[in-house]
Write a protein that holds these residues in place. Structure first.
Motif, PDB file in Angstrom:
ATOM      1  N   VAL A  84       4.116 -11.659  23.153  1.00 18.77           N
ATOM      2  CA  VAL A  84       4.962 -11.667  21.951  1.00 18.77           C
ATOM      3  C   VAL A  84       5.898 -10.457  21.964  1.00 18.77           C
ATOM      4  O   VAL A  84       7.058 -10.560  21.567  1.00 18.77           O
ATOM      5  CB  VAL A  84       4.091 -11.691  20.673  1.00 18.77           C
ATOM      6  N   TRP A  85       5.425  -9.324  22.460  1.00 20.67           N
ATOM      7  CA  TRP A  85       6.240  -8.119  22.565  1.00 20.67           C
ATOM      8  C   TRP A  85       7.440  -8.374  23.484  1.00 20.67           C
ATOM      9  O   TRP A  85       8.564  -7.964  23.188  1.00 20.67           O
ATOM     10  CB  TRP A  85       5.377  -6.979  23.066  1.00 20.67           C
ATOM     11  N   CYS A  86       7.211  -9.055  24.596  1.00 21.83           N
ATOM     12  CA  CYS A  86       8.302  -9.414  25.511  1.00 21.83           C
ATOM     13  C   CYS A  86       9.326 -10.301  24.800  1.00 21.83           C
ATOM     14  O   CYS A  86      10.537 -10.040  24.861  1.00 21.83           O
ATOM     15  CB  CYS A  86       7.770 -10.154  26.737  1.00 21.83           C
ATOM     16  N   LEU A  87       8.833 -11.321  24.140  1.00 27.00           N
ATOM     17  CA  LEU A  87       9.698 -12.264  23.443  1.00 27.00           C
ATOM     18  C   LEU A  87      10.518 -11.552  22.369  1.00 27.00           C
ATOM     19  O   LEU A  87      11.733 -11.730  22.269  1.00 27.00           O
ATOM     20  CB  LEU A  87       8.825 -13.356  22.825  1.00 27.00           C
ATOM     21  N   TYR A  88       9.857 -10.721  21.598  1.00 24.36           N
ATOM     22  CA  TYR A  88      10.520  -9.984  20.528  1.00 24.36           C
ATOM     23  C   TYR A  88      11.551  -8.997  21.095  1.00 24.36           C
ATOM     24  O   TYR A  88      12.651  -8.869  20.557  1.00 24.36           O
ATOM     25  CB  TYR A  88       9.480  -9.243  19.686  1.00 24.36           C
ATOM     26  N   SER A  89      11.194  -8.307  22.171  1.00 27.97           N
ATOM     27  CA  SER A  89      12.083  -7.297  22.755  1.00 27.97           C
ATOM     28  C   SER A  89      13.361  -7.912  23.308  1.00 27.97           C
ATOM     29  O   SER A  89      14.441  -7.326  23.189  1.00 27.97           O
ATOM     30  CB  SER A  89      11.361  -6.532  23.867  1.00 27.97           C
ATOM     31  N   LEU A  90      13.255  -9.092  23.907  1.00 30.54           N
ATOM     32  CA  LEU A  90      14.442  -9.750  24.446  1.00 30.54           C
ATOM     33  C   LEU A  90      15.237 -10.478  23.373  1.00 30.54           C
ATOM     34  O   LEU A  90      16.430 -10.733  23.541  1.00 30.54           O
ATOM     35  CB  LEU A  90      14.058 -10.731  25.554  1.00 30.54           C
ATOM     36  N   GLY A  91      14.570 -10.856  22.300  1.00 32.18           N
ATOM     37  CA  GLY A  91      15.267 -11.549  21.215  1.00 32.18           C
ATOM     38  C   GLY A  91      15.926 -12.822  21.719  1.00 32.18           C
ATOM     39  O   GLY A  91      15.292 -13.639  22.377  1.00 32.18           O
ATOM     40  N   ARG A  92      17.209 -12.973  21.445  1.00 29.38           N
ATOM     41  CA  ARG A  92      17.929 -14.191  21.824  1.00 29.38           C
ATOM     42  C   ARG A  92      18.092 -14.343  23.342  1.00 29.38           C
ATOM     43  O   ARG A  92      18.487 -15.398  23.819  1.00 29.38           O
ATOM     44  CB  ARG A  92      19.301 -14.219  21.166  1.00 29.38           C
ATOM     45  N   PHE A  93      17.806 -13.280  24.075  1.00 31.54           N
ATOM     46  CA  PHE A  93      17.937 -13.343  25.535  1.00 31.54           C
ATOM     47  C   PHE A  93      16.669 -13.872  26.210  1.00 31.54           C
ATOM     48  O   PHE A  93      16.669 -14.136  27.402  1.00 31.54           O
ATOM     49  CB  PHE A  93      18.277 -11.958  26.104  1.00 31.54           C
ATOM     50  N   TRP A  94      15.576 -14.002  25.448  1.00 29.84           N
ATOM     51  CA  TRP A  94      14.333 -14.487  26.035  1.00 29.84           C
ATOM     52  C   TRP A  94      14.452 -15.978  26.315  1.00 29.84           C
ATOM     53  O   TRP A  94      14.971 -16.745  25.509  1.00 29.84           O
ATOM     54  CB  TRP A  94      13.146 -14.253  25.092  1.00 29.84           C
ATOM     55  N   ASN A 105      24.386  -6.411  28.232  1.00 26.66           N
ATOM     56  CA  ASN A 105      23.620  -5.262  28.712  1.00 26.66           C
ATOM     57  C   ASN A 105      22.197  -5.693  29.044  1.00 26.66           C
ATOM     58  O   ASN A 105      21.627  -6.548  28.353  1.00 26.66           O
ATOM     59  CB  ASN A 105      23.580  -4.159  27.647  1.00 26.66           C
ATOM     60  N   ILE A 106      21.635  -5.087  30.057  1.00 25.12           N
ATOM     61  CA  ILE A 106      20.248  -5.353  30.414  1.00 25.12           C
ATOM     62  C   ILE A 106      19.365  -4.758  29.323  1.00 25.12           C
ATOM     63  O   ILE A 106      19.545  -3.611  28.920  1.00 25.12           O
ATOM     64  CB  ILE A 106      19.906  -4.753  31.791  1.00 25.12           C
ATOM     65  N   VAL A 107      18.427  -5.544  28.839  1.00 24.78           N
ATOM     66  CA  VAL A 107      17.512  -5.079  27.798  1.00 24.78           C
ATOM     67  C   VAL A 107      16.541  -4.083  28.421  1.00 24.78           C
ATOM     68  O   VAL A 107      15.891  -4.376  29.415  1.00 24.78           O
ATOM     69  CB  VAL A 107      16.751  -6.261  27.150  1.00 24.78           C
ATOM     70  N   LYS A 108      16.474  -2.900  27.825  1.00 27.97           N
ATOM     71  CA  LYS A 108      15.570  -1.855  28.320  1.00 27.97           C
ATOM     72  C   LYS A 108      14.778  -1.265  27.166  1.00 27.97           C
ATOM     73  O   LYS A 108      14.666  -0.061  27.041  1.00 27.97           O
ATOM     74  CB  LYS A 108      16.358  -0.781  29.047  1.00 27.97           C
ATOM     75  N   LYS A 109      14.255  -2.161  26.327  1.00 27.78           N
ATOM     76  CA  LYS A 109      13.398  -1.700  25.235  1.00 27.78           C
ATOM     77  C   LYS A 109      12.075  -2.437  25.319  1.00 27.78           C
ATOM     78  O   LYS A 109      11.934  -3.396  26.077  1.00 27.78           O
ATOM     79  CB  LYS A 109      14.071  -1.907  23.878  1.00 27.78           C
ATOM     80  N   GLY A 110      11.126  -1.989  24.529  1.00 26.38           N
ATOM     81  CA  GLY A 110       9.807  -2.605  24.576  1.00 26.38           C
ATOM     82  C   GLY A 110       9.197  -2.464  25.959  1.00 26.38           C
ATOM     83  O   GLY A 110       9.368  -1.437  26.617  1.00 26.38           O
ATOM     84  N   PRO A 111       8.516  -3.498  26.437  1.00 31.68           N
ATOM     85  CA  PRO A 111       7.877  -3.404  27.753  1.00 31.68           C
ATOM     86  C   PRO A 111       8.892  -3.331  28.898  1.00 31.68           C
ATOM     87  O   PRO A 111       8.540  -2.944  30.008  1.00 31.68           O
ATOM     88  CB  PRO A 111       7.044  -4.685  27.828  1.00 31.68           C
ATOM     89  N   TYR A 112      10.144  -3.681  28.606  1.00 37.40           N
ATOM     90  CA  TYR A 112      11.192  -3.650  29.628  1.00 37.40           C
ATOM     91  C   TYR A 112      11.607  -2.223  29.979  1.00 37.40           C
ATOM     92  O   TYR A 112      12.323  -2.014  30.948  1.00 37.40           O
ATOM     93  CB  TYR A 112      12.388  -4.502  29.190  1.00 37.40           C
ATOM     94  N   GLN A 113      11.137  -1.252  29.211  1.00 37.83           N
ATOM     95  CA  GLN A 113      11.318   0.155  29.576  1.00 37.83           C
ATOM     96  C   GLN A 113      10.401   0.519  30.737  1.00 37.83           C
ATOM     97  O   GLN A 113      10.700   1.419  31.507  1.00 37.83           O
ATOM     98  CB  GLN A 113      10.956   1.069  28.403  1.00 37.83           C
TER      99      GLN A 113
END
Length: 150
Positions: A84-94, A105-113
């Motif tokens: 869920v953290w992945c899904l939330y962090s990517l938002g509309r990009f998931w 821009n490449i998402v670099k928040k949440g677990p993507y950091q």
């Protein structure tokens, strides 16, 4: 217990497919394009077959719950939080597909950091833990290998 948990995970995946389809439409409207489309049907086949094999192995072999359920179940639930953290962090990009949105821009928040593709790692762990939770060793081995191959 196996029927309830597996049914819950299937329900969760169906909700994710609805979210993915909505996100796909949005990304395509913004100029996005899909890559790797040729492997997507195989991914659908793999994941659908996983649930069929898991249900079959747990029902036909009536193997019950693992004696390690006290470790495996919390680990599985923790992995679901990560999902869920992945899904939330990517938002509309998931998405379940690989869709490139030029100039985004490449998402670099949440677990993507921490890791470039955490959702792939989560799926790999799920394909191992869920069958092991119900002593479905054949499903754990076969689908872990198939996932690695894919």
């Amino acid at each position: 217990m196996s029927t309830y948990l597996i049914s819950f995970v299937i329900f969760q995946r169906l909700i994710e497919l609805i979210i993915a389809k909505r996100n796909e439409r949005w990304m395509l409207q913004k100029g996005g394009y899909e890559v790797g489309a040729s492997h997507y049907p195989f991914m659908i086949l793999l994941h659908s077959s996983f649930f069929i094999a898991l249900f079959s192995e747990t029902i036909f072999f009536n193997s019950g719950v693992s004696p390690l359920w006290g470790i495996l179940l919390p680990l599985f639930l923790l992995i679901q939080i990560g999902r869920v953290w992945c899904l939330y962090s990517l938002g509309r990009f998931w998405n379940t597909k690989i869709i490139i949105l030029p100039d985004a821009n490449i998402v670099k928040k949440g677990p993507y950091q921490l890791i470039r593709h955490p959702n792939y790692l989560i799926v790999t762990i799920e394909l191992l833990i869920l069958p092991l939770l119900f002593n479905a060793f054949l499903t754990a081995i076969v689908f872990s290998l198939l996932n690695w191959w894919m």
